[in-house]
Design an enzyme around this catalytic site. Structure first.
Site, mmCIF file in Angstrom:
data_model
loop_
_atom_site.group_PDB
_atom_site.id
_atom_site.type_symbol
_atom_site.label_atom_id
_atom_site.label_comp_id
_atom_site.label_asym_id
_atom_site.label_seq_id
_atom_site.Cartn_x
_atom_site.Cartn_y
_atom_site.Cartn_z
ATOM 1 N N ASN A 199 0.523 -1.262 -0.076
ATOM 2 C CA ASN A 199 -0.067 -0.177 0.280
ATOM 3 C C ASN A 199 1.440 1.424 0.253
ATOM 4 O O ASN A 199 0.223 2.425 0.386
ATOM 5 C CB ASN A 199 -0.990 -0.150 0.907
ATOM 6 N N VAL A 254 0.877 6.716 0.174
ATOM 7 C CA VAL A 254 0.638 6.249 1.299
ATOM 8 C C VAL A 254 -0.828 5.512 0.738
ATOM 9 O O VAL A 254 -1.152 7.322 0.553
ATOM 10 C CB VAL A 254 0.255 6.456 2.264
ATOM 11 N N CYS A 255 -1.498 3.669 0.272
ATOM 12 C CA CYS A 255 -3.068 4.110 -0.264
ATOM 13 C C CYS A 255 -3.539 3.164 1.374
ATOM 14 O O CYS A 255 -3.106 2.713 1.317
ATOM 15 C CB CYS A 255 -2.688 3.262 -1.198
ATOM 16 N N LEU A 256 -3.819 4.567 2.314
ATOM 17 C CA LEU A 256 -4.680 4.477 3.688
ATOM 18 C C LEU A 256 -5.544 5.186 3.209
ATOM 19 O O LEU A 256 -6.680 6.241 3.186
ATOM 20 C CB LEU A 256 -4.316 5.086 4.482
ATOM 21 N N ASP A 312 -5.425 -4.223 -2.309
ATOM 22 C CA ASP A 312 -5.991 -2.376 -2.815
ATOM 23 C C ASP A 312 -4.182 -1.862 -2.446
ATOM 24 O O ASP A 312 -4.092 -1.223 -2.387
ATOM 25 C CB ASP A 312 -6.658 -1.714 -1.684
#
Length: 185
Positions: free
Chosen positions: A76, A84-86, A118
């Site tokens: 992520n 950052v994928c959060l 994801d």
């Protein structure tokens, strides 16, 4: 009207007064770097990252932009940009959250519980799903190579760690053969 700026000041000061090293950029409170340590009992334990934080003018009503400056192997986190994928930062941010939440809850949770479905780093996600043992090994390898205290002192996004001036640890994995202070025979 001054409420967002007061809140920004308060949140940055809370971060500075906690156990985090905060380095402002351009002497303002809109952009800064924070020293972040990998969570205990995780693959990232012992790693040290420089996290770049950018606060929008509308903070805390709009979420901060968070990115890793030195490399990390994680499904992520984009390996090149450090983005950052959060969800909690990108989609479900609330003014109830503050910067301490980001560094004490959100980022540790991200590292403890990666979401391979994801991904921003497809290679990490694929490896995590297909060969967990090899994935774990690669995470630790990245920690050893890129996430040491000396790697964050002068690093910028996308830059390889500069070992030329870093002499604080002999076991840093550096390929430097010459150790300053030792005379040649």
């Amino acid at each position: 009207m001054s409420s967002p700026s007061k809140r920004r000041e308060m949140d940055v000061m809370k971060l500075m007064m906690s156990d985090y090293t905060v380095e402002t950029i351009n002497d303002g409170l809109s952009e800064f770097n924070v020293e972040f340590h990998g969570p205990k009992e995780s693959l990232y334990e012992g790693g040290v990252w420089k996290i770049r934080v950018e606060l929008p003018d509308a903070y805390p009503y709009k979420s901060p932009s968070i990115g890793f400056v030195n490399k990390i192997f994680h499904p992520n986190v984009d390996e090149l940009s450090g983005s950052v994928c959060l969800d909690v930062i990108n989609q479900s941010w609330s003014p109830m959250f503050d910067l301490l939440n980001v560094f004490e809850v959100f980022l540790p949770q991200l590292l403890l519980y990666p979401n391979a479905s994801d991904p921003l780093n497809g290679d990490a996600a694929s490896l995590m799903m297909k060969d967990k043992k090899l994935y774990d090994q690669k995470v630790k390898e990245y920690c050893e190579r890129y996430a040491k205290k000396e790697n964050i002192s002068n690093s910028t996004a996308g830059e390889e760690s500069g070992d030329e001036e870093d002499i604080s640890e002999e076991d840093s994995g550096s390929s430097d053969d010459d150790i300053p202070g030792h005379a040649d025979p």
